[in-house]
Structure formats: C-alpha cells, structure tokens
Motif scaffolding. Sequence first.
Motif, PDB file in Angstrom:
ATOM      1  N   LEU A  12     137.113  44.861  60.480  1.00 27.16           N
ATOM      2  CA  LEU A  12     135.819  44.252  60.758  1.00 27.16           C
ATOM      3  C   LEU A  12     135.734  43.886  62.234  1.00 27.16           C
ATOM      4  O   LEU A  12     136.748  43.625  62.888  1.00 27.16           O
ATOM      5  N   VAL A  13     134.505  43.831  62.748  1.00 23.01           N
ATOM      6  CA  VAL A  13     134.285  43.495  64.151  1.00 23.01           C
ATOM      7  C   VAL A  13     133.072  42.582  64.273  1.00 23.01           C
ATOM      8  O   VAL A  13     132.096  42.719  63.524  1.00 23.01           O
ATOM      9  N   VAL A  14     133.156  41.629  65.201  1.00 24.21           N
ATOM     10  CA  VAL A  14     132.044  40.730  65.527  1.00 24.21           C
ATOM     11  C   VAL A  14     131.779  40.872  67.026  1.00 24.21           C
ATOM     12  O   VAL A  14     132.724  40.830  67.825  1.00 24.21           O
ATOM     13  N   VAL A  15     130.495  41.009  67.391  1.00 19.47           N
ATOM     14  CA  VAL A  15     130.167  41.317  68.785  1.00 19.47           C
ATOM     15  C   VAL A  15     129.064  40.385  69.309  1.00 19.47           C
ATOM     16  O   VAL A  15     127.866  40.690  69.188  1.00 19.47           O
ATOM     17  N   PRO A  16     129.422  39.239  69.900  1.00 19.13           N
ATOM     18  CA  PRO A  16     128.421  38.425  70.609  1.00 19.13           C
ATOM     19  C   PRO A  16     127.967  39.173  71.870  1.00 19.13           C
ATOM     20  O   PRO A  16     128.792  39.722  72.608  1.00 19.13           O
ATOM     21  N   THR A  17     126.657  39.175  72.112  1.00 17.07           N
ATOM     22  CA  THR A  17     126.091  40.011  73.177  1.00 17.07           C
ATOM     23  C   THR A  17     125.060  39.245  74.002  1.00 17.07           C
ATOM     24  O   THR A  17     124.280  38.448  73.465  1.00 17.07           O
ATOM     25  N   TYR A  18     125.080  39.515  75.300  1.00 14.41           N
ATOM     26  CA  TYR A  18     124.045  38.994  76.201  1.00 14.41           C
ATOM     27  C   TYR A  18     123.409  40.176  76.930  1.00 14.41           C
ATOM     28  O   TYR A  18     124.109  40.988  77.540  1.00 14.41           O
ATOM     29  N   LEU A  19     122.098  40.290  76.828  1.00 14.09           N
ATOM     30  CA  LEU A  19     121.334  41.356  77.478  1.00 14.09           C
ATOM     31  C   LEU A  19     120.371  40.757  78.485  1.00 14.09           C
ATOM     32  O   LEU A  19     119.631  39.822  78.161  1.00 14.09           O
ATOM     33  N   HIS A  20     120.386  41.292  79.713  1.00 13.35           N
ATOM     34  CA  HIS A  20     119.423  40.868  80.729  1.00 13.35           C
ATOM     35  C   HIS A  20     118.698  42.087  81.282  1.00 13.35           C
ATOM     36  O   HIS A  20     119.321  43.063  81.709  1.00 13.35           O
ATOM     37  N   ARG A  21     117.372  42.024  81.259  1.00 14.47           N
ATOM     38  CA  ARG A  21     116.541  43.076  81.840  1.00 14.47           C
ATOM     39  C   ARG A  21     115.794  42.482  83.036  1.00 14.47           C
ATOM     40  O   ARG A  21     115.086  41.484  82.894  1.00 14.47           O
ATOM     41  N   ASN A  22     115.931  43.103  84.179  1.00 16.72           N
ATOM     42  CA  ASN A  22     115.279  42.586  85.384  1.00 16.72           C
ATOM     43  C   ASN A  22     113.762  42.631  85.276  1.00 16.72           C
ATOM     44  O   ASN A  22     113.066  41.808  85.871  1.00 16.72           O
ATOM     45  N   TYR A  23     113.254  43.598  84.527  1.00 19.77           N
ATOM     46  CA  TYR A  23     111.798  43.750  84.398  1.00 19.77           C
ATOM     47  C   TYR A  23     111.471  44.100  82.955  1.00 19.77           C
ATOM     48  O   TYR A  23     112.148  44.923  82.339  1.00 19.77           O
ATOM     49  N   THR A  24     110.448  43.470  82.396  1.00 18.79           N
ATOM     50  CA  THR A  24     110.052  43.728  81.018  1.00 18.79           C
ATOM     51  C   THR A  24     108.538  43.895  80.933  1.00 18.79           C
ATOM     52  O   THR A  24     107.815  43.665  81.909  1.00 18.79           O
ATOM     53  N   THR A  51     126.427  42.501  78.437  1.00 19.24           N
ATOM     54  CA  THR A  51     127.775  41.937  78.402  1.00 19.24           C
ATOM     55  C   THR A  51     128.128  41.641  76.949  1.00 19.24           C
ATOM     56  O   THR A  51     127.349  40.991  76.242  1.00 19.24           O
ATOM     57  N   GLN A  52     129.289  42.114  76.503  1.00 19.13           N
ATOM     58  CA  GLN A  52     129.706  41.908  75.120  1.00 19.13           C
ATOM     59  C   GLN A  52     131.157  41.445  75.044  1.00 19.13           C
ATOM     60  O   GLN A  52     131.999  41.897  75.821  1.00 19.13           O
ATOM     61  N   LEU A  53     131.421  40.547  74.101  1.00 17.40           N
ATOM     62  CA  LEU A  53     132.776  40.161  73.744  1.00 17.40           C
ATOM     63  C   LEU A  53     133.012  40.733  72.354  1.00 17.40           C
ATOM     64  O   LEU A  53     132.336  40.356  71.399  1.00 17.40           O
ATOM     65  N   ILE A  54     133.948  41.655  72.234  1.00 16.22           N
ATOM     66  CA  ILE A  54     134.179  42.375  70.978  1.00 16.22           C
ATOM     67  C   ILE A  54     135.433  41.813  70.312  1.00 16.22           C
ATOM     68  O   ILE A  54     136.526  41.881  70.880  1.00 16.22           O
ATOM     69  N   ILE A  55     135.265  41.248  69.126  1.00 16.13           N
ATOM     70  CA  ILE A  55     136.369  40.604  68.405  1.00 16.13           C
ATOM     71  C   ILE A  55     136.589  41.352  67.098  1.00 16.13           C
ATOM     72  O   ILE A  55     135.685  41.437  66.261  1.00 16.13           O
ATOM     73  N   ALA A  56     137.793  41.913  66.920  1.00 15.40           N
ATOM     74  CA  ALA A  56     138.054  42.750  65.744  1.00 15.40           C
ATOM     75  C   ALA A  56     139.349  42.338  65.056  1.00 15.40           C
ATOM     76  O   ALA A  56     140.261  41.804  65.678  1.00 15.40           O
ATOM     77  N   ARG A  57     139.388  42.630  63.759  1.00 17.06           N
ATOM     78  CA  ARG A  57     140.611  42.366  62.979  1.00 17.06           C
ATOM     79  C   ARG A  57     140.789  43.471  61.941  1.00 17.06           C
ATOM     80  O   ARG A  57     139.828  43.852  61.256  1.00 17.06           O
ATOM     81  N   LYS A  58     142.007  43.967  61.854  1.00 16.26           N
ATOM     82  CA  LYS A  58     142.380  44.913  60.805  1.00 16.26           C
ATOM     83  C   LYS A  58     143.025  44.121  59.690  1.00 16.26           C
ATOM     84  O   LYS A  58     144.119  43.582  59.843  1.00 16.26           O
ATOM     85  N   PHE A  59     142.339  44.033  58.539  1.00 16.46           N
ATOM     86  CA  PHE A  59     142.812  43.203  57.442  1.00 16.46           C
ATOM     87  C   PHE A  59     143.878  43.918  56.616  1.00 16.46           C
ATOM     88  O   PHE A  59     144.766  43.286  56.060  1.00 16.46           O
ATOM     89  N   CYS A  60     143.755  45.211  56.497  1.00 13.77           N
ATOM     90  CA  CYS A  60     144.746  46.026  55.807  1.00 13.77           C
ATOM     91  C   CYS A  60     144.570  47.449  56.303  1.00 13.77           C
ATOM     92  O   CYS A  60     143.738  47.708  57.177  1.00 13.77           O
TER      93      CYS A  60
END
Length: 313
Positions: free
Chosen positions: A187-199, A173-182
């Motif tokens: 630039l983009v910032v991507v907070p991410t959550y990863l879940h694996r059922n088995y490791t 699951t990712q929330l993608i936050i971007a801004r065009k400065f000119c």
Amino acid sequence: MRKTLFILLCFTSVRSFAQEDLDKLIHIDGVKNEKVTATFKSGNLINLKTTETIHRHEMDFRVDHRFGDIAGSAGGGKNFFGLDNSTDIRIGFDYGLLDNLNIGIARSKGATEVRQLFEGNVKYRFIEQTVDNNVPVSVAFFGSTTLSAMEASPDKSSAASFEDFNDRLSYVTQLIIARKFCSNLSLVVVPTYLHRNYTAYNDQNDVFALGIGGRAKVSNRIALVADYTFPFRKSSNKKYREDVSGQHYYNALGIGLEMDTGGHIFHLNFTNATAIQESQFISETNSSWGKGQFRWGFSIARRFNFNKKKHIE
C-alpha cells in the motif's frame, strides 16, 4: 575418555564463540536489517507514483496513453467505446543517478486548456523498509516542474492566457509513503502539494491532495493495482466553477491490471482521469465514473542498463 571430553569441550567453546562472532558480524553488516525489495514492480501505479526507483546507470523508458470515454454521451459504439479518441499521451525517460535517486524528463499532450507539456522531475527514496520492521515503511520524495509550450490563448479568463514565461509553469511536490505488508500486498499513501503560477479566473493556485493506492499480487507475473486521489479544494472555488463555468470536479480513481512480461512492465487500466500529469489530473478531473466517463488506458515501461563495468567471472 578425558581426552575425548576435552576435545568436545573445546569444540563446544569454539562453536559458541564463533556463533557470537557471527551474530555480531550479521548485526554490523546489517543482514538483520535487510531491506525489503520490490514493494512495487514499477515507479507508477495508475495515477500515483510509488517509492520504487531504478538502479544507478539504468534508464526507464515509459509510454502512457489515455483513450476517450467508454460510455456516456461521448462514448459508446459510435466512438468504439473510446478507442477512437485520445485524451492524453505521455512519453518519459527516467535515469538513475544513484540506486535511490532518479531524474526524469517527459512530454505530454495535456488534457485540459493547458497543452503541450514538458516536465522535469526528481525522485529520491531516503527511507527503506526493513524485513525485521525496524524501519516499517519506505519513504520517497518526488518533485516536478511542468512547462506549457502552447500558444497563449486570447481569452483572458482561460488558464492558458499566459502573459509571461512564469505563467506557463506549475510545480508538484509529493511525499510517498509505502509499506509491503506481505509478499502479495503493498500500500502507498501520497500527500501532495500542487502550485500553478497561473489558473483560470477564480480558480485556486495552490491545491493540497491526498492519494492512496495499492498492489495485490495474483501470481508471479500478474497483480491488481488501484489508486484514488482526493484534492482539498476550497468550497467557494468549487461552487463558483460549477455555477459559472459548469465545471464539476471529481476525484481521480483508477483500477487496473499489471503484467510483468520479463522485459517490460505493462499496465492495462481504467480511470476517470483524462490527464496523466499530476499538475492536471489532481486539480482538473471533471469526468465521473457514475456517468460512464471513464476510459481505457495503458502504460508500458522498458528498462535499459548503461553500466559499463564488465562482469568478471
């Protein structure tokens, strides 16, 4: 003379009222809140996703390829600087249900113990940056589910020793936050959550990560792109993996060149990540730039339009 002054006065009044009406119309139609376009040229940088989506009834066909190490013990001239090897390959199709809502499917070779990956994903851009900065950023949600179709490993300590179907699944699951400065920098910032059922034994099922990336335009057709992903691993888990299994984890760093050919978007990149899927490169990048364990890679994307409405002259 009086008649002339009267006509000029009427003209000025009408012009004034017309301008006021135009200002209201512009505000109502949202022209003053015009949306920023082409923050990025593609839905992907190198490892990270961007906020870009494809239009309704369009399909994006994309191929990603990662080669072997350029230098280090596994690279060099004997392997033609990595070109003789392939660490991962991904083929994917994305389809636009709406201009800001895409669904996709993909198949990857996989670059860890877990192979033969099938992915289903969705991307929804629900906030768009405006030219007047009333909305300063664009924000999109990306979610994916990945299934491994490989035969289960008999080694019970392996991440691929699946006992049932659910063990084969992982989620991002990712929330993608971007801004065009000119016109030349995004630039983009991507907070991410990863879940694996088995490791693998003593590895962590849940991993949070933060990605940052950017695109710097060099010309109308060429841009420099880069991204970096920092996973927040538990210190006890990291130490165990290094001491017991000898696995040293590194953060994924990629730099590359983006070329718009008019019909395709082509990326030539270098990264220490062997895997392409988020479910793998975020948590299991064990190659280091400092040891020469980075590789050539490329991606090529082609967009097709399936809109059946005919253009009327």
